[in-house]
Design a protein around this motif. Structure first.
Motif, PDB file in Angstrom:
ATOM      1  N   LEU A  10      -2.211  -2.331   4.834  1.00  0.00           N
ATOM      2  CA  LEU A  10      -1.825  -2.999   3.591  1.00  0.00           C
ATOM      3  C   LEU A  10      -2.520  -4.349   3.437  1.00  0.00           C
ATOM      4  CD1 LEU A  10       1.976  -2.284   3.144  1.00  0.00           C
ATOM      5  CD2 LEU A  10       0.147  -1.761   1.546  1.00  0.00           C
ATOM      6  N   ARG A  14      -5.085  -5.123   0.399  1.00  0.00           N
ATOM      7  CA  ARG A  14      -4.865  -6.264  -0.508  1.00  0.00           C
ATOM      8  C   ARG A  14      -6.092  -7.157  -0.551  1.00  0.00           C
ATOM      9  NH1 ARG A  14       0.658  -6.674   2.104  1.00  0.00           N
ATOM     10  NH2 ARG A  14       2.020  -5.562   0.681  1.00  0.00           N
ATOM     11  N   LEU A  52       1.426  -0.388  -2.820  1.00  0.00           N
ATOM     12  CA  LEU A  52       0.715  -1.263  -3.754  1.00  0.00           C
ATOM     13  C   LEU A  52       1.044  -0.918  -5.202  1.00  0.00           C
ATOM     14  CD1 LEU A  52      -2.725  -1.452  -1.945  1.00  0.00           C
ATOM     15  CD2 LEU A  52      -0.957  -3.210  -2.034  1.00  0.00           C
ATOM     16  N   GLU A  53       1.295   0.350  -5.472  1.00  0.00           N
ATOM     17  CA  GLU A  53       1.709   0.741  -6.817  1.00  0.00           C
ATOM     18  C   GLU A  53       3.101   0.180  -7.121  1.00  0.00           C
ATOM     19  OE1 GLU A  53       1.847   4.734  -9.575  1.00  0.00           O
ATOM     20  OE2 GLU A  53       2.248   4.948  -7.432  1.00  0.00           O
ATOM     21  N   GLU A  55       4.357  -2.476  -5.893  1.00  0.00           N
ATOM     22  CA  GLU A  55       4.188  -3.923  -6.075  1.00  0.00           C
ATOM     23  C   GLU A  55       3.564  -4.267  -7.428  1.00  0.00           C
ATOM     24  OE1 GLU A  55       1.718  -5.203  -2.842  1.00  0.00           O
ATOM     25  OE2 GLU A  55       3.347  -5.104  -1.379  1.00  0.00           O
ATOM     26  N   ARG A  57       0.349  -3.649  -8.216  1.00  0.00           N
ATOM     27  CA  ARG A  57      -1.083  -3.950  -8.075  1.00  0.00           C
ATOM     28  C   ARG A  57      -1.972  -2.805  -8.544  1.00  0.00           C
ATOM     29  NH1 ARG A  57      -2.234  -8.110  -3.864  1.00  0.00           N
ATOM     30  NH2 ARG A  57      -0.229  -8.915  -3.190  1.00  0.00           N
TER      31      ARG A  57
END
Length: 72
Positions: A10, A14, A52-53, A55, A57
């Motif tokens: 992760l 990022r 991430l989805e 979150e 992003r």
């Protein structure tokens, strides 16, 4: 970008998302290519992309691909 073993996937994703040259469409490379880039299985990559989805992003569309959310 050099992938550093031992760093969380992760964290690496990022960082990559904030520094990668992504086309104007915002479409990321296919999962298979990203898995090879980060030296992980596609299953591991999918879990990280799901986070991430969540979150906000990324946006993922079945059959179309994974895209950066607006505003990066």
């Amino acid at each position: 970008m050099a992938i550093r073993p031992g760093r969380s996937l992760l964290v690496q994703l990022r960082h990559w998302l904030s520094t990668a040259e992504v086309p104007d469409s915002g479409r990321l490379p296919p999962e298979r290519a990203l898995a090879e880039l980060f030296h992980v299985t596609r299953a591991e990559l999918r879990k990280a992309l799901a986070v991430l989805e969540t979150e906000g992003r990324l946006r993922r569309h079945v059959g179309r691909g994974t895209f950066l959310a607006s505003g990066r």
